[in-house]
Write an enzyme that holds these catalytic residues in place. Structure first.
Site, PDB file in Angstrom:
ATOM      1  N   LYS A   1      10.467  -1.100   2.097  1.00 33.56           N
ATOM      2  CA  LYS A   1      11.459  -1.996   1.395  1.00 33.56           C
ATOM      3  C   LYS A   1      11.505  -1.750  -0.215  1.00 33.56           C
ATOM      4  CE  LYS A   1       8.244  -5.504   2.429  1.00 33.56           C
ATOM      5  NZ  LYS A   1       7.997  -6.161   3.690  1.00 33.56           N
TER       6      LYS A   1
ATOM      7  N   LYS B   1       7.442   7.042   4.089  1.00 30.94           N
ATOM      8  CA  LYS B   1       7.719   6.206   4.917  1.00 30.94           C
ATOM      9  C   LYS B   1       8.867   5.031   4.795  1.00 30.94           C
ATOM     10  CE  LYS B   1       4.860   2.186   2.911  1.00 30.94           C
ATOM     11  NZ  LYS B   1       3.804   1.277   3.141  1.00 30.94           N
TER      12      LYS B   1
ATOM     13  N   LYS C   1       1.494   1.591  -6.118  1.00 25.27           N
ATOM     14  CA  LYS C   1       2.416   0.340  -6.354  1.00 25.27           C
ATOM     15  C   LYS C   1       2.086   0.449  -8.086  1.00 25.27           C
ATOM     16  CE  LYS C   1       2.714  -2.405  -2.496  1.00 25.27           C
ATOM     17  NZ  LYS C   1       2.666  -3.905  -1.972  1.00 25.27           N
TER      18      LYS C   1
HETATM   19  P1  TYM Z   1       3.904  -5.442   4.864  1.00 21.45           P
HETATM   20  O1  TYM Z   1       4.813  -6.716   4.864  1.00 21.45           O
HETATM   21  O2  TYM Z   1       4.145  -4.597   3.598  1.00 21.45           O
HETATM   22  O3  TYM Z   1       3.999  -4.787   6.197  1.00 21.45           O
HETATM   23  C1  TYM Z   1       4.021  -5.401   7.456  1.00 21.45           C
HETATM   24  C2  TYM Z   1       3.632  -4.633   8.685  1.00 21.45           C
HETATM   25  O4  TYM Z   1       4.529  -3.643   8.798  1.00 21.45           O
HETATM   26  C3  TYM Z   1       3.982  -2.284   8.764  1.00 21.45           C
HETATM   27  N1  TYM Z   1       4.780  -1.312   8.177  1.00 21.45           N
HETATM   28  C4  TYM Z   1       5.145  -0.218   8.964  1.00 21.45           C
HETATM   29  N2  TYM Z   1       4.676   0.325  10.134  1.00 21.45           N
HETATM   30  C5  TYM Z   1       5.302   1.556  10.457  1.00 21.45           C
HETATM   31  N3  TYM Z   1       5.908   2.368   9.575  1.00 21.45           N
HETATM   32  C6  TYM Z   1       6.686   1.854   8.498  1.00 21.45           C
HETATM   33  N4  TYM Z   1       7.438   2.800   7.833  1.00 21.45           N
HETATM   34  C7  TYM Z   1       5.837   0.538   7.933  1.00 21.45           C
HETATM   35  N5  TYM Z   1       6.273  -0.235   6.957  1.00 21.45           N
HETATM   36  C8  TYM Z   1       5.404  -1.269   7.073  1.00 21.45           C
HETATM   37  C9  TYM Z   1       2.801  -2.460   7.834  1.00 21.45           C
HETATM   38  O5  TYM Z   1       1.467  -1.770   8.183  1.00 21.45           O
HETATM   39  C10 TYM Z   1       2.252  -3.950   7.992  1.00 21.45           C
HETATM   40  O6  TYM Z   1       1.484  -3.920   9.334  1.00 21.45           O
HETATM   41  N6  TYM Z   1      -0.781  -5.652   3.604  1.00 21.45           N
HETATM   42  C11 TYM Z   1      -0.074  -6.311   4.673  1.00 21.45           C
HETATM   43  C12 TYM Z   1       0.346  -7.644   4.836  1.00 21.45           C
HETATM   44  C13 TYM Z   1      -0.947  -8.443   5.177  1.00 21.45           C
HETATM   45  C14 TYM Z   1      -1.656  -8.262   6.258  1.00 21.45           C
HETATM   46  C15 TYM Z   1      -3.003  -9.329   6.223  1.00 21.45           C
HETATM   47  C16 TYM Z   1      -1.844  -7.393   7.571  1.00 21.45           C
HETATM   48  C17 TYM Z   1      -1.668  -9.294   4.314  1.00 21.45           C
HETATM   49  N7  TYM Z   1      -2.689  -9.759   4.828  1.00 21.45           N
HETATM   50  C18 TYM Z   1      -3.985  -9.371   6.965  1.00 21.45           C
HETATM   51  C19 TYM Z   1      -2.869  -7.597   8.057  1.00 21.45           C
HETATM   52  C20 TYM Z   1      -3.825  -8.719   8.179  1.00 21.45           C
HETATM   53  C21 TYM Z   1       1.440  -5.412   4.558  1.00 21.45           C
HETATM   54  O7  TYM Z   1       1.466  -4.256   4.297  1.00 21.45           O
HETATM   55  O8  TYM Z   1       2.535  -6.318   4.995  1.00 21.45           O
END
Ligand code: TYM
Length: 339
Positions: free
Chosen positions: A200, A197, A114
């Site tokens: 967004k 992957k 990022k």
């Molecule tokens: P975020 O909002 O980026 O993603 C949310 C969830 O979606 C999953 N994900 C995917 N899984 C499969 N294929 C994809 N292309 C794909 N894109 C996104 C992510 O793995 C995630 O599970 N850092 C976390 C947010 C967070 C969190 C936490 C998660 C903050 N605190 C505590 C677990 C526990 C995240 O990436 O969110």
């Protein structure tokens, strides 16, 4: 015995979640709420690690919460809340940040990715400590399992390391969490660039299927999805990443195994396969979009449900944080005398 605890979070950084979020994580959230004591969080503190327009962030936080309800999370069964409503997340993040090595944080690949985009000098300290805040989210709730996609594995390792380290230094305080990552959907890829992957922040709009997409948009995006050379509909991640991704999506949404699908479409062209897949996706997402629209039409009720969730989350977070303060050696504040 009490049910095992799950915690997970999702960022409110888009006008819709996408199919990667849904298949990689959110669907498991729904499945786990029956058997687990589930805490699910819209992580707005994480969202501001990259610049956000304030009005849009507020709106997207409600849209995110509405989608969580629309996919089938029951606010009376699961604890659904907004991260900034529970200030202990930020407080614990500070304490854990003081247990995290600079080198350790520097090795987090998501930060590297990022920050590389905007130039490392432009990246905020918040983006650097993002995984520490994530560890705080998880450890505050004494979490057993964390349902996420594969891209979060390294952050979960850090959460585990920090729990173990804190327990070792200060005495048993935190449950050590485990990742819950479902094979086959752990990485849904970009329809236009099937080796990357679906994301967004990096995918083009045509590469992403949004949960709130109208059926026509879904049909258009699936029709234009990049396919591979040759015509066979077979699963082969290295040689046929495009078709493999589409097969995984088809299988996850229809409940038909990939083996059955490749049998059914043997000899069929990509066109037929994609047309039928588009209908499967549209049929699966249509009811979610309609429910989300209804939920968003009553903001007062949505805000009430989020306040209810924050109340339940706070009760647990306060308890953990009181113990952390004691362990670390902070002097308890004496009650302030009324004037
Ligand atoms: P975020 O909002 O980026 O993603 C949310 C969830 O979606 C999953 N994900 C995917 N899984 C499969 N294929 C994809 N292309 C794909 N894109 C996104 C992510 O793995 C995630 O599970 N850092 C976390 C947010 C967070 C969190 C936490 C998660 C903050 N605190 C505590 C677990 C526990 C995240 O990436 O969110």
């Amino acid at each position: 015995m009490s049910r095992p605890r799950v915690f997970s979070g999702i960022q409110p950084t888009a006008d819709s979640f996408h199919l990667g979020n849904y298949l990689g994580a959110l669907r498991q959230w729904v499945a786990l709420q029956e058997s687990h004591d589930a805490f699910y969080c819209v992580v707005d503190l994480h969202a501001i690690t990259l610049p956000q327009d304030p009005a849009l962030l507020r709106q997207r936080t409600r849209i995110a919460a509405a989608q969580l309800l629309a996919i089938g999370l029951d606010p009376d069964v699961s604890t659904i809340f907004v991260q900034s409503h529970v200030p202990e997340h930020a407080e614990l993040a500070w304490v854990l940040g003081c247990q995290t090595g600079f080198g350790e944080a520097s090795r987090m690949t998501q930060f590297k990715d990022k920050s590389a985009k905007g130039g490392a000098q432009q990246a905020s300290v918040g983006l650097f400590t993002y995984p520490v805040l994530q560890a705080a989210d998880i450890l505050l709730y004494q979490t057993d399992q964390v349902p996420v996609g594969e891209d979060q594995r390294q952050h979960l390792e850090l959460s585990r390391d920090l729990a173990i380290r804190f327990n070792h230094r200060y005495g048993q305080t935190f449950t050590v969490p485990a990742a819950y990552i479902l094979g086959g959907v752990e990485k849904i890829t970009d329809l236009q660039e099937p080796t990357a992957k679906m994301s967004k922040s990096t995918s083009s709009p045509q590469g992403i299927i949004d949960l709130l997409d109208e059926p026509d948009a879904i049909r258009r995006k699936v029709a234009r999805a990049v396919t591979d050379t040759g015509s066979g509909i077979t699963e082969d991640e290295a040689a046929k990443p495009g078709i493999t991704n589409l097969l995984r999506i088809y299988s996850a949404l229809s409940g038909t195994s990939i083996g059955d699908l490749t049998g059914r479409y043997a000899g069929a062209g990509y066109g037929t396969f994609k047309r039928e897949l588009a209908e499967v996706v549209a049929a699966a997402l249509g009811p979610i979009r309609e429910r989300a629209e209804k939920i968003l039409a009553d903001e007062a009720e949505l805000d009430r449900l989020l306040a209810q969730g924050a109340g339940r989350a706070s009760a647990v977070a306060r308890q953990t944080m009181a113990e952390v303060r004691e362990r670390v050696g902070f002097l308890p504040a004496a009650a302030v005398a009324p004037r």
